[in-house]
Design an enzyme around this catalytic site. Structure first.
Site, PDB file in Angstrom:
ATOM      1  N   CYS A  69       0.824  -1.207   0.000  1.00  0.00           N
ATOM      2  CA  CYS A  69       0.000   0.000   0.000  1.00  0.00           C
ATOM      3  C   CYS A  69       0.863   1.264   0.000  1.00  0.00           C
ATOM      4  CB  CYS A  69      -0.909   0.023   1.232  1.00  0.00           C
ATOM      5  SG  CYS A  69      -2.516  -0.729   0.971  1.00  0.00           S
ATOM      6  N   CYS A 150      -3.876   1.323  -3.012  1.00  0.00           N
ATOM      7  CA  CYS A 150      -4.493   1.702  -1.745  1.00  0.00           C
ATOM      8  C   CYS A 150      -3.666   2.800  -1.081  1.00  0.00           C
ATOM      9  CB  CYS A 150      -4.633   0.491  -0.813  1.00  0.00           C
ATOM     10  SG  CYS A 150      -3.138  -0.493  -0.615  1.00  0.00           S
TER      11      CYS A 150
END
Length: 256
Positions: A69, A150
């Site tokens: 992420c 993300c």
């Protein structure tokens, strides 16, 4: 058979970027033989102009282009700059994932009735057909790369072009529209030094990008004119007017 031109990139003597076998895979090991077979099966003996996304499903499922992420870097018409940025910041572009790295800069296709890999006379997406196996491969891989994003991710765009955001580019028509809600995208607009910018964060193309992202509930932040930020951080040697020199020196001075 010219398979070595592709698979030789993952040989033991040439370590891949991004720690494919650990960091970018969640600790899962890769079955290289299965990946090779899935790659070949996608297009061998098939019409080179009739590729579908489904042809690559098995391959992508074996080696999805996922990264930790907040470590993704997208780019459009700034490939070398984005790669340099990602390298210095320990981030990852699509070309730093396993399949992206293996395929970067290569061409391939098959021929009906032939079991051979063709890397010499494959159709061009501009002149021949858009549904060729190379173009569809990058579209599928780019879509998965975007869907897996993300936290905060970044895109490097070329502000020296009239439209820094091109809605028909891979980033414009595949990646941006597939970012998930709650992702935050930071756009870096880079410009040639010594030349007036052709586009900016307030320009119509960036507003179009923001509109696409708003529709997906993706937060957006744009940082304009990288050159100005660079000159505040350090002094450039005379005569260095290439975009590559701008980003390289900016990263060296601002993120050290």
């Amino acid at each position: 058979m010219p398979w070595a031109s592709i698979w030789g990139r993952s040989s033991p003597g040439r370590p891949p970027p991004g720690d494919w076998f650990g960091k970018s895979t969640g600790g899962r090991s890769r079955n290289c033989q299965a990946i090779r077979q899935a790659f070949m099966s996608a297009f061998i003996s098939k019409d080179p102009c009739k590729a579908t996304k489904e042809d690559y499903n098995s391959l992508i499922n074996l080696a999805p282009p996922t990264v930790p992420c907040g470590q993704q870097v997208f780019w459009s018409k700034t490939k070398e700059l984005a790669h340099e940025y990602a390298k210095r910041r320990r981030l990852m572009t699509l070309e730093d994932t396993l399949l992206g790295y293996l395929a970067d800069g290569l061409r391939w296709c098959g021929e009906p009735g032939s079991s051979d890999l063709n890397i010499w006379s494959c159709p061009d997406w501009r002149k021949d057909c858009r549904t060729n196996y190379l173009s569809v491969f990058w579209e599928v891989l780019s879509e998965r790369f975007a869907e897996s994003a993300c936290n905060t991710v970044q895109v490097v765009l070329n502000g020296s072009l009239e439209d820094a955001f091109d809605s028909m580019s891979i980033f414009g028509r595949v990646e941006a529209p597939n970012l998930r809600p709650q992702v935050e995208l930071e756009a870096w607009l880079v410009h040639d030094t010594g030349k007036p910018p052709s586009d900016s964060c307030s320009g119509s193309s960036i507003r179009k990008l923001k509109s696409i992202l708003d529709g997906r509930n993706v937060k957006f932040r744009c940082m304009d004119n990288l050159r100005n930020k660079l000159t505040q951080a350090c002094t450039l040697p005379a005569g260095r007017d290439a975009l590559g020199a701008v980003l390289t020196d900016f990263l060296a001075c601002s993120f050290s």
